[in-house]
Design a protein around this motif. Structure first.
Motif, PDB file in Angstrom:
ATOM      1  N   MET A   1      52.413  36.466  95.117  1.00 35.13           N
ATOM      2  CA  MET A   1      52.452  37.024  96.446  1.00 35.13           C
ATOM      3  C   MET A   1      51.046  36.972  97.051  1.00 35.13           C
ATOM      4  N   THR A   2      50.982  36.595  98.302  1.00 38.50           N
ATOM      5  CA  THR A   2      49.710  36.540  99.007  1.00 38.50           C
ATOM      6  C   THR A   2      49.232  37.958  99.298  1.00 38.50           C
ATOM      7  N   PRO A   3      48.034  38.296  98.875  1.00 40.45           N
ATOM      8  CA  PRO A   3      47.525  39.631  99.183  1.00 40.45           C
ATOM      9  C   PRO A   3      47.253  39.747 100.685  1.00 40.45           C
ATOM     10  N   LEU A   4      47.623  40.877 101.239  1.00 37.88           N
ATOM     11  CA  LEU A   4      47.428  41.124 102.668  1.00 37.88           C
ATOM     12  C   LEU A   4      46.453  42.265 102.869  1.00 37.88           C
ATOM     13  N   SER A   5      45.630  42.123 103.869  1.00 38.90           N
ATOM     14  CA  SER A   5      44.736  43.219 104.225  1.00 38.90           C
ATOM     15  C   SER A   5      45.558  44.296 104.939  1.00 38.90           C
TER      16      SER A   5
END
Length: 102
Positions: A1-5
């Motif tokens: 999963m792409t880490p999101l700010s």
């Protein structure tokens, strides 16, 4: 999963909310009681949540203002144009399944 700010999450959540509101504005054939019976929330719930979020941010919105944001027009106008009387079956389902906090 792409880490999101946190900012990205907020922006994506806001976009999803705007799309949901837009969809509900287009689907004037879907009654609030149908939404309540199926999902446990309706347009009025969304407007209440919006108003509560505004209050948490120190922004004063009254019920009429938050409903107009969700409905895209004054609530009384939407109700007069699109709201139908609940059928006995809809009312029975609502009484049976109504969330406890409504």
């Amino acid at each position: 999963m792409t880490p999101l700010s946190e900012e990205q999450k907020r922006d994506l959540e806001a976009a999803a909310f705007r799309r949901l509101v837009s969809h509900l504005r287009e689907r004037t054939d879907v009654q609030n009681i149908d939404l309540m019976n199926l999902a446990g929330f309706c347009r009025n719930c969304l407007s209440n949540w919006y108003r509560e979020a505004a209050a948490e941010a120190g922004i004063a919105l009254d019920k009429a203002q938050s409903r107009e944001i969700v409905y895209g027009m004054p609530y009384d106008e939407w109700r007069d144009k699109y709201q139908r009387e609940a059928t006995p079956e809809q009312a029975d389902a609502f009484r049976e399944n109504r969330p406890k906090d409504h």
